[in-house]
Design a protein around this motif. Structure first.
Motif, PDB file in Angstrom:
ATOM      1  N   ASP A  25      -5.493   5.636  -1.245  1.00 10.14           N
ATOM      2  CA  ASP A  25      -4.194   4.976  -1.335  1.00 10.14           C
ATOM      3  C   ASP A  25      -4.052   4.230  -2.655  1.00 10.14           C
ATOM      4  N   ALA A  66      -5.856  -0.843   2.954  1.00  6.67           N
ATOM      5  CA  ALA A  66      -5.730   0.340   2.090  1.00  6.67           C
ATOM      6  C   ALA A  66      -7.043   1.108   2.009  1.00  6.67           C
ATOM      7  N   VAL A  97       0.847  -1.202   0.000  1.00  5.67           N
ATOM      8  CA  VAL A  97       0.000   0.000   0.000  1.00  5.67           C
ATOM      9  C   VAL A  97       0.873   1.239   0.000  1.00  5.67           C
ATOM     10  N   TRP A  98       0.640   2.131  -0.952  1.00  6.49           N
ATOM     11  CA  TRP A  98       1.313   3.427  -0.964  1.00  6.49           C
ATOM     12  C   TRP A  98       0.287   4.465  -0.536  1.00  6.49           C
ATOM     13  N   LYS A  99       0.490   4.987   0.678  1.00  7.67           N
ATOM     14  CA  LYS A  99      -0.503   5.896   1.266  1.00  7.67           C
ATOM     15  C   LYS A  99      -0.590   7.209   0.481  1.00  7.67           C
ATOM     16  N   ASN A 100      -1.846   7.692   0.343  1.00 10.88           N
ATOM     17  CA  ASN A 100      -2.114   9.016  -0.242  1.00 10.88           C
ATOM     18  C   ASN A 100      -1.381   9.302  -1.545  1.00 10.88           C
ATOM     19  N   ARG A 101      -1.438   8.352  -2.434  1.00  8.02           N
ATOM     20  CA  ARG A 101      -0.852   8.613  -3.759  1.00  8.02           C
ATOM     21  C   ARG A 101      -1.930   8.403  -4.795  1.00  8.02           C
TER      22      ARG A 101
END
Lengths: 529, 61
Positions: A64, A60, A7-11
């Motif tokens: 995200d 997520a 998970v890549w937060k706030n992208r």
């Protein structure tokens, strides 16, 4: 094989770019499957269905980005993630290169572009109303490409816009032409005296292309979004559009295209049409009831007839114009016969695989005029509904741009994948006789759809040939020579690998019907219905 | 709030556009020599639906 979620937060990146990045990454060695998506509930569900979902992914949030991988070894994960990161940076710098200065907010954009008058909005549906309302409050007209906007949100946007003298083209508006500028998925056409109001994206594309190819240009084409003429919306944008075209001095003839409007909306529209001091060519696709339109209205059955009736009106000739085939009857019959005589007896059905919704509906109706057992996943009449969209029975026309086929994928005008798969599936059915296709050109569309489908069509034909039969493919290409893909070149490419190319969508459907009927409908085609 | 105008205003002036979303639309507008600014859009309010509702209500006050 291991399945891994990261998970890549706030992208955020739009689904089209993420699809491309996913495709590039999938080509890496050792990677079995990869899907980079925004972690919306819908995308999570799809990952679950394809076995790419883990507990990590569960955490997520919609804001995200979720990277879902299935690969040979855990040790590869980091290098794949690095690759995706590089791809994202590459895509972003390409955007900067194309777009130049790109502020973070609408406010800053407006400050930097005095006299701005239009906002093009194509953000995901759940944010679309918010962005559209912001633009309207800044006094901008809105071209709302986004779909998945609720009808309540559409009503709110359009009611507000109307009080402010602003236009909301959409939601789900694919195409428009304003003052010679093509918006969205649109063709490069000549400027001229015909104005269009349409709740049909590919309907606009075919009408403007046919007119422009015949030498008559377009003043404006105003897209309304597919639901505008329903009684809940009441044709707010369509009525504004008609009024604009009525007051516009450049516009001499108007074309109005939509699926059949709601009962109340027909009345409101007919008043609007009667008040116009110009001829209005009306194509309500599939509407059989008598319409209470004024004497300035000319009602036609197909997009092609709408375009050429407008053409004749401009040239001061008798209308309405009705086409069967552009080429002479003998030539058409002979061509049809060379196709059907190679077929096996059991090959009886037309299978239409469309990228344009309006084109699909029109073809369904043309086929239903001459053949029985016709159905579609987007039936223009309730009795034409397909039982199971995954499996074709009888004659079918499938809109592959319908949500069911586009979840998590780009539209079939951009991405040929779903159509390629379905084409092979249909070729394997011994009852399939004709594959019917639309190839839609213009800004936004695939740069070489005829080329992208070549391998699949050749393979589909050989599947049939190995069984001793013959698979016929009939297509129409919607576009102009000035389009980035060039009409002439795309038609030539298709013809070169054995596709029967017809000059309009309706003619392609008639040709398909003529072939599967082994010529039996010829008299009815020419002698009226 | 912007000054009230007529819908006809859309066609009475050349198009100058703001693009929010797919950047390929900027490319096709630039190819037609249309003045356009692309907004580097990110989901507002961190993508949270409830926060978005609240934002909508605040902005409409």
């Amino acid at each position: 094989m291991i399945v891994k979620n990261v998970v890549w937060k706030n992208r955020y990146l739009d689904s089209l770019k993420l699809m491309r990045i996913s495709n590039t990454t999938a080509a890496l060695q050792g990677v079995e499957k990869v899907s980079v998506v925004m972690a919306t509930p819908l995308n999570k569900q799809i990952l679950k269905e394809v076995g790419l979902y883990t507990e990590e992914g569960e955490k997520a949030k919609p804001e995200d980005m979720l990277v879902a991988l299935s690969l040979n070894e855990e040790s590869q994960v980091q290098s794949v993630l690095d690759f995706i990161e590089e791809e994202m940076n590459r895509v972003k710098s390409k955007v900067q290169e194309t777009a130049g200065y790109a502020p973070k907010s609408l406010e800053l954009a407006i400050q930097n572009l005095p006299d701005v008058n239009l906002a093009l909005i194509s953000v995901p549906g759940n944010y679309a109303k918010h962005e559209a309302m912001k633009a309207l409050k800044k006094g901008l007209h809105v071209f709302l490409f986004s779909d998945n906007v609720s009808i309540e949100e559409e009503i709110e946007l359009k009611n507000y816009a109307e009080t402010q003298g602003l236009l909301v083209m959409g939601p789900g508006c694919g195409t428009a032409h304003i003052n010679g500028v093509a918006l969205g998925f649109a063709n490069v056409v000549k400027n001229g005296p015909v104005g269009i109001v349409a709740a049909a994206g590919t309907g606009i594309q075919e009408a403007v292309s046919l007119l422009s190819n015949a030498g008559v240009g377009i003043s404006h084409a105003i897209g309304t979004g597919g639901r505008d003429l329903s009684d809940k919306i009441g044709g707010i944008t369509a009525r504004q559009g008609l009024q604009i075209l009525n007051e516009d001095e450049k516009t001499k003839v108007v074309i109005l295209i939509s699926k059949p409007p709601g009962k109340k909306t027909v009345l409101a529209l007919s008043d609007a049409v009667k008040q116009m001091g110009k001829p209005v060519v009306v194509n309500f696709i599939g509407m059989s009831e008598q319409l209470p339109l004024g004497s300035n209205a000319v009602i036609v059955d197909t997009l092609e007839d709408a375009a050429f009736t407008a053409y004749e009106l401009i040239k001061g000739k008798v209308v309405p114009y009705r086409t069967v085939f552009t080429r002479n009857p003998e030539e058409v019959s002979n061509r049809a016969e060379t196709e059907w005589e190679k077929m096996q007896d059991e090959q009886r059905y037309v299978r239409g695989l469309f990228s344009g919704g309006t084109l699909c509906s029109e073809a369904t109706l043309v086929l239903a005029d001459y053949l029985s057992s016709v159905s579609s996943n987007i039936p223009p009449r309730p009795e034409l509904k397909m039982n199971d969209t995954a499996k074709s029975e009888g004659h079918v026309c499938i809109d592959l741009g319908d949500e069911e086929f586009t979840v998590g994928r780009a539209h079939p005008m951009i991405d040929p994948f779903v159509r390629q798969q379905r084409l092979i599936q249909e070729a394997k059915d011994p009852k399939t006789a004709v594959i019917l296709l639309d190839i839609v050109l213009g800004y936004g569309s695939h740069l070489d759809m005829a080329g992208a489908l070549k391998e699949t069509i050749v393979k589909a034909k050989s599947i049939r040939q190995e069984k001793g039969g013959y698979l016929c493919v009939v297509a129409s290409v919607i576009g102009t020579d000035e389009d980035p893909q060039s009409l002439k070149e795309q038609e030539k490419k298709l013809t070169d690998y054995g596709v029967v190319v017809m000059s309009s969508n309706a003619q392609a459907a008639r040709m398909a019907a003529l072939i599967v009927s082994r010529g039996k409908i010829k008299d009815r085609l020419y002698g009226g219905k | 709030m912007a000054e009230k105008k007529k819908a006809l205003d859309l066609i009475s002036r050349p198009i100058k556009a703001v693009n929010i979303g797919l950047d390929s639309f900027v490319e096709s507008l630039k190819a037609q020599s249309v003045e356009v600014i692309h907004v580097d859009w990110q989901p507002p309010a961190g993508g949270d639906d409830k926060a978005l509702d609240l934002l909508d209500r605040l902005e409409s006050l």
